[in-house]
Scaffold this motif. Structure first.
Motif, PDB file in Angstrom:
ATOM      1  N   PHE A 188       0.870  -1.247  -0.131  1.00 62.81           N
ATOM      2  CA  PHE A 188       0.080  -0.026  -0.047  1.00 62.81           C
ATOM      3  C   PHE A 188       0.940   1.235  -0.221  1.00 62.81           C
ATOM      4  CE2 PHE A 188      -3.397   2.817   1.175  1.00 62.81           C
ATOM      5  CZ  PHE A 188      -4.728   2.205   0.440  1.00 62.81           C
ATOM      6  N   SER A 196      -7.401  12.587   3.023  1.00 60.88           N
ATOM      7  CA  SER A 196      -8.545  12.599   1.989  1.00 60.88           C
ATOM      8  C   SER A 196      -8.276  11.559   0.883  1.00 60.88           C
ATOM      9  CB  SER A 196      -9.056  13.917   1.434  1.00 60.88           C
ATOM     10  OG  SER A 196      -9.179  14.719   2.299  1.00 60.88           O
ATOM     11  N   PRO A 227       2.735  -2.504   4.173  1.00 55.06           N
ATOM     12  CA  PRO A 227       1.927  -3.802   3.701  1.00 55.06           C
ATOM     13  C   PRO A 227       0.804  -3.657   3.377  1.00 55.06           C
ATOM     14  CG  PRO A 227       3.441  -4.251   5.798  1.00 55.06           C
ATOM     15  CD  PRO A 227       3.323  -2.600   5.636  1.00 55.06           C
ATOM     16  N   LYS A 265     -15.372   9.429   0.386  1.00 56.65           N
ATOM     17  CA  LYS A 265     -15.574  10.154   1.491  1.00 56.65           C
ATOM     18  C   LYS A 265     -16.212  11.324   1.543  1.00 56.65           C
ATOM     19  CE  LYS A 265     -11.003   8.839   3.523  1.00 56.65           C
ATOM     20  NZ  LYS A 265      -9.810   9.231   3.895  1.00 56.65           N
ATOM     21  N   ILE A 322      -6.960   0.454  11.918  1.00 55.13           N
ATOM     22  CA  ILE A 322      -7.281  -0.810  10.964  1.00 55.13           C
ATOM     23  C   ILE A 322      -7.007  -2.005  11.610  1.00 55.13           C
ATOM     24  CG2 ILE A 322      -5.862  -2.161   9.112  1.00 55.13           C
ATOM     25  CD1 ILE A 322      -4.863   0.723   7.782  1.00 55.13           C
TER      26      ILE A 322
END
Ligand SMILES: Nc1ncnc2c1ncn2[C@@H]1O[C@H](COP(=O)(O)OP(=O)(O)O)[C@@H](O)[C@H]1O
Ligand SMILES: [Mg+2]
Length: 388
Positions: A188, A196, A227, A265, A322
């Motif tokens: 990632f 944002s 990761p 969003k 997360i």
């Protein structure tokens, strides 16, 4: 309270940030929610070019569709980095618009990262939210993670890639990332200093990694490579300081693509009915999900409160976590020092319930307290070295 006794608050928004328009949405909501019996609001719009403007037209959402052509109808102002001025200075005639407290409602660079806070410190004026160092630390995703890890907060590993290094040798940069322990694809990639979801990518191979880095470097001088959490659940929690440190209920934002994009969003939810986005308040989400494991909720609240505290934050922040559903591991992801919609939608659902009007009122009270504390510090030890 008579009109003249109202506290004069300058609400500053917009700014030189990719999150400019989100800040406008947040500020318009905020200025509608502020108690007009207690506060007299002066809206201060910082244009994308960096010029400061004030005028009642700024309270109308339709004004912003015609920027910058219509800015000349407003008064251009500034805040001088000089203590004792007493407010904003009009550039046309150097007259002063009296202000008691400043409320920065920016998202992103120059407004949420310590820059404008530095100006407030120089001008010696009360301002809401986090101070210079807390704002700067939380804006830099890498610095924030390293700091919180030191305080026992679990974070995903992150590699920091400088644009200058990658531009010199992109192949080498990609190879170094992939050679790192624990860095198997997919990865990632995100900008180190933006929000944002701008410039983020999930990458599956080396060529995608090179392209993702190039995308980040359009917007930022540094990229973070983490990761990728494939089975992800996100949990957000707001924290504020007012007579102690308090956490809101948690929310689980619901994404259709697996990654929350700018469109999801800010454009998806609120845009449907009215054609207008309501910013973070419009995101599809579950607030205070009843089926979420209470232990996860407790952990999020504990880690959010601890992170806010050790980073020395103030005002209202939102901390995003997360969960890796494959392992059950919980990670701190980021801290938004001034979150979209000021997270009011979480506080109105919290226990005790806090209305947006109260949230703003408390932020201003805290700002006044902090300023008084600062003023009580002795900064003048007289001239000794120069006189000896
Ligand atoms: N390591 C990761 N693995 C998988 N998805 C991620 C990862 N980091 C972020 N995301 C996804 O990308 C979104 C944006 O990333 P985030 O770090 O929150 O940056 P921003 O400041 O742009 O919100 C997150 O809300 C989440 O959906
Ligand atoms: Mg985020």
């Amino acid at each position: 309270m008579t009109k003249s006794k109202r506290t004069r608050v300058a609400v500053l928004f917009g700014g030189r940030s990719v999150e400019h328009e989100i800040s406008v949405i947040t500020a318009l909501q905020l200025m509608q929610a502020i108690d007009p019996a207690v506060y007299e609001v002066t809206p201060v719009y910082i244009a994308p070019s960096g010029t400061w403007h004030t005028g009642t037209e700024l309270l109308n959402r339709s004004f912003y569709a015609k920027v910058p052509g219509n800015l000349s109808s407003l008064a251009e102002v500034t805040l001088l980095p000089k203590p004792g001025v007493g407010g904003l200075t009009k550039l046309s005639d150097h007259s002063i618009i009296p202000i008691d407290v400043f409320l920065p409602a920016f998202h992103g660079q120059y407004g949420e990262d310590g820059c404008i806070q530095g100006l407030f410190e120089m001008a010696d004026v009360p301002y809401t939210g986090s101070n210079v160092v807390s704002s700067a630390m939380t804006m830099n995703k890498y610095a924030c993670k390293v700091f919180l890890k030191e305080h026992g907060v679990p974070v995903l590993p992150a590699q920091l890639i400088a644009r200058s290094d990658a531009q010199r040798d992109i192949r080498g940069a990609v190879e170094r990332v992939l050679a790192h322990d624990g860095y198997s694809l997919p990865l990632f990639v995100k900008p180190c200093n933006l929000g944002s979801s701008i410039g983020i990518s999930k990458v599956k191979d080396a060529s995608e990694l090179a392209a993702a880095l190039a995308k980040v470097f359009r917007y930022d001088t540094h990229a973070l490579v983490e990761p990728c959490v494939n089975e992800i659940m996100e949990i957000n929690c707001s924290v504020r300081d007012h007579d102690g440190i308090h956490a809101s209920v948690v929310e689980v934002p619901v994404s259709q693509s697996g990654v929350l994009s700018y469109e999801e969003k800010y454009l998806r939810g609120g845009g449907k009915k009215t054609g207008q986005s309501a910013g973070m308040a419009s995101l599809t989400r579950v607030i205070d999900p009843q089926d979420l494991d209470p232990e996860i909720k407790r952990n999020v609240v504990e880690l959010a409160t601890r992170s806010f505290t050790v980073l020395g934050c103030s005002g209202v922040a939102r901390l995003d976590f997360i969960v890796d559903l494959a392992t059950g591991n919980l990670y701190f992801n980021e801290l938004n020092a001034f979150p979209g919609s000021c997270s009011f939608y979480l506080w109105v659902r919290s226990n005790p319930r806090v209305l947006y009007t109260t949230l703003i009122h408390n932020m201003i009270e805290t700002a006044m307290k902090h300023h008084a504390t600062g003023a009580s510090l002795d900064r003048n030890i007289g001239l000794k070295a120069l006189r000896s």
